[in-house]
Design an enzyme around this catalytic site. Structure first.
Site, mmCIF file in Angstrom:
data_model
loop_
_atom_site.group_PDB
_atom_site.id
_atom_site.type_symbol
_atom_site.label_atom_id
_atom_site.label_comp_id
_atom_site.label_asym_id
_atom_site.label_seq_id
_atom_site.Cartn_x
_atom_site.Cartn_y
_atom_site.Cartn_z
ATOM 1 N N TRP A 128 0.871 -1.185 0.000
ATOM 2 C CA TRP A 128 0.000 0.000 0.000
ATOM 3 C C TRP A 128 0.910 1.238 0.000
ATOM 4 C CZ3 TRP A 128 -1.999 2.584 4.897
ATOM 5 C CH2 TRP A 128 -2.987 3.527 4.605
ATOM 6 N N ASP A 208 -0.366 -5.424 9.777
ATOM 7 C CA ASP A 208 -1.425 -4.517 9.339
ATOM 8 C C ASP A 208 -2.637 -5.345 8.943
ATOM 9 O OD1 ASP A 208 -2.977 -2.476 8.448
ATOM 10 O OD2 ASP A 208 -1.662 -1.848 6.807
ATOM 11 N N LYS A 243 -13.081 -0.925 6.368
ATOM 12 C CA LYS A 243 -13.616 -1.774 5.294
ATOM 13 C C LYS A 243 -14.626 -2.778 5.832
ATOM 14 C CE LYS A 243 -10.598 0.434 3.108
ATOM 15 N NZ LYS A 243 -9.220 0.390 3.019
HETATM 16 C C1 LMR Z 1 -6.866 1.836 -0.614
HETATM 17 O O1 LMR Z 1 -5.739 1.325 -0.660
HETATM 18 O O2 LMR Z 1 -7.525 2.089 -1.622
HETATM 19 C C2 LMR Z 1 -7.479 2.141 0.719
HETATM 20 O O3 LMR Z 1 -6.703 1.622 1.731
HETATM 21 C C3 LMR Z 1 -7.801 3.565 0.886
HETATM 22 C C4 LMR Z 1 -6.591 4.407 1.159
HETATM 23 O O4 LMR Z 1 -6.629 5.151 2.131
HETATM 24 O O5 LMR Z 1 -5.628 4.353 0.394
#
Ligand code: LMR
Length: 393
Positions: A128, A208, A243
């Protein structure tokens, strides 16, 4: 002075929301930011949340401050789901505090690690994007290994090698389930290998857990977290309800700390309180209070779990349909069928991703990540045809 502040690029993922909103095409498809969508393309408030909010409205008689730890009823009510019903505190070794969303939880976990003396954090890539941003913003060094291979498998060799390279003062950030952005998770067998390997390497795990319940179920998705916690003396767990309770904009999360001995927990966590006080003082209350109301009520808990089942089953159906399509142009979709959660990577070039957007109105992240919940039985063929088109020639 303030003119020293240079223009920063907008967050690429969040910018997609605006771009999509501005697109007048009626058949546009939003596969960008990670929000669940129904088969009709909506992101409704959970029925269980609506009921809890009604109860909150009727029963809440004060909005006076709670403190930097937030709603501890919420923090404790979640623990059996994360750490297991049998012994949710692991003999008093785990305690937590509420945070503003999963991002607040990751931020606080990394800041706690830094306060404790951590200098470097290992992380599988891709990850991420905000993980790396948070680590950089807190001035820690990022060391990477390869999370997954091009064939769509976990790259265990890369993780094994990384664990031979860790030094004292290192932490490792792992996704508990529903890996963002690949959807490629460790199997239970792989967690069985990883957990003792982390203990042997002496590295501090930061887990996480942002999508619990969206992979195989609340219990199933906690396997890796529980396995790691059973093997190591200390760990930090960043949790998001954004989520699995659909509370995105209400920002509902928690950070948990596990120590070797119960008497070490309060002093360690007091650092979390101090960090929170200096950053946001206290987390927003509303969403966490709604989650607490659900988890304190057996009927509402069942409603919530049923809603989660429906979400998960819909995403499985979309994945099955993508996998059944096999090849879309040069892209083989088969592996997407076995991946978990909201996300998967479709291996397209930046030019192809731009063409998906400009020519076909399909909005996806620059990494090739798609939010599979953005696909419906009504638009999935259009998506597959678009992938075939941009990869042709
Ligand atoms: C995502 O990866 O789309 C979600 O976790 C929202 C975000 O805050 O990035």
């Amino acid at each position: 002075m303030l003119t020293n502040l240079q223009q920063q690029p907008a967050d690429a993922l969040l910018a997609l929301i605006k771009l999509h909103n501005q697109d007048p095409r009626v058949d546009k498809i939003d596969l960008g930011v990670g929000v669940y969508r129904t088969g009709q393309g909506d992101t409704p408030v959970f029925g269980a949340i609506k009921a809890a909010e009604r109860k909150l409205l009727e029963t809440q008689d004060s909005k006076a401050y709670l403190g930097p730890e937030g709603d501890m009823g919420f923090v404790h009510a979640l623990m059996p789901y994360v750490f297991g019903k049998a012994d949710p505190t692991m003999g008093g070794r785990i305690e937590g505090m509420q945070t503003p969303g999963g991002t607040g939880a990751v931020r606080l976990a990394v800041a706690l690690a830094k306060r404790a003396g951590v200098k470097r954090i290992w992380m599988g890539t891709p990850s991420w994007p905000n993980h790396a941003q948070i680590i950089a913003d807190l001035g820690l060094e990022l060391k990477t290994f390869v999370h997954s291979t091009k064939a769509g498998l976990v790259d265990m060799d890369s993780l094994r090698f990384a664990l031979t390279q860790v030094e004292a003062g290192d932490a490792i950030l792992l996704h508990g389930c529903c890996h963002n952005p690949t959807g490629i998770d460790y199997s239970n067998d792989q967690w069985d290998e990883i957990a003792p390997a982390l203990a042997k390497a002496g590295v501090l795990p930061i887990l996480d857990l942002a999508y619990q319940g969206l992979g195989f179920g609340m219990e199933e998705d906690a396997y890796g977290t529980r396995k790691v916690l059973a093997a190591v003396p200390e760990a930090l767990i960043a949790y998001s309800c954004d989520k699995n309770f659909g509370l995105y904009r209400d920002r509902v999360g928690a950070v948990y700390i596990m120590m070797e001995r119960p008497e070490q927990v309060a002093p360690a966590l007091s650092n979390g309180h101090a960090l929170a006080r200096a950053a946001w003082s206290m987390p927003p209350d509303h969403g966490a209070a709604a989650v607490r109301i659900i988890l304190e009520d057996a009927g509402l808990t069942q409603t919530w779990l049923d809603e989660l089942d429906t979400m998960r089953e819909r995403m499985r159906q979309v994945r099955a349909k993508l996998a059944a399509a096999g090849k879309a142009g040069t892209v083989d979709m088969t592996a997407l069928g076995g991946q978990n959660g909201l996300f998967s990577i479709v291996p397209l070039t930046p030019e192809q991703i731009l063409a998906m957007r400009e020519k076909h109105g399909v909005y996806m992240a620059g990494s090739g990540r798609i939010n599979v919940a953005g696909l419906t039985m009504a638009n999935i063929d259009q998506f597959i045809a678009a992938v075939a088109d941009v990869t042709a020639a």
